[in-house]
Design a protein around this motif. Structure first.
Motif: not given
Length: 173
Positions: A119-142
């Motif tokens: 669950x922790x592994x999957x939640x971490x992956x989900x957290x990264x995926x959701x953050x990537x979908x954020x409109x404020x995130x434009x590149x890898x550094x952000x």
């Protein structure tokens, strides 16, 4: 055959049937008790050799949870390009690789513990995926900055799993 003969046969047969049933149940319970005693003795004899393996499994899972902690990941793994999706995929691949490397540890820990690790592994992956979908995130550094910033406000999923691991290890003593 008359009814007296039938009653006589039943009168002679009934005590032997009852005696046979009692003997069967007594022997059956005796053999089960013997099997349980042998199993307990075997576990007692194997305890000194299994405990170090279990502790090693908890150590490896602790290391896994530390390594998949998003703040650790974002600092340790540098972006391969400026593209946020490429970086997301690269980080997720690293998480999966770490996890696959420790799959065999599930043998030595409880099912509940293993479930929490997954669950922790999957939640971490989900957290990264959701953050990537954020409109404020434009590149890898952000993406890196946003994931680390999110962790300032809430606990990482691996932190909860680490707490559970520590609690379970403390119960071994």
């Amino acid at each position: 055959m008359d009814s007296t003969k039938i009653i006589e046969i039943i009168a002679y047969s009934l005590p032997s049937i009852i005696t046979g049933a009692v003997a069967y149940f007594l022997l059956n319970s005796y053999f089960k008790e013997q099997q349980n005693t042998k199993r307990w003795l075997l576990q007692k004899d194997n305890q000194p050799s299994i405990l170090p393996l279990r502790l090693q499994a908890y150590e490896r899972l602790t290391l896994l949870m530390e390594r998949v902690n998003p703040s650790q990941l974002m600092v340790r793994i540098n972006p391969i390009s400026e593209d946020k999706t490429d970086y997301q995929n690269f980080v997720i691949a690293q998480i999966e690789q770490e996890f696959e490397h420790n799959l065999s540890q599930q043998i030595y820990v409880s099912e509940e513990c293993w479930s929490i690790v997954i669950t922790a592994k999957n939640a971490t992956i989900q957290m990264i995926r959701l953050t990537t979908k954020n409109e404020k995130v434009t590149n890898a550094d952000t993406l890196r900055e946003m994931v680390i910033g999110d962790l300032m406000e809430k606990h990482a999923p691996s932190t909860t799993a680490l707490s559970f691991l520590k609690n379970e290890v403390s119960q071994l003593w």
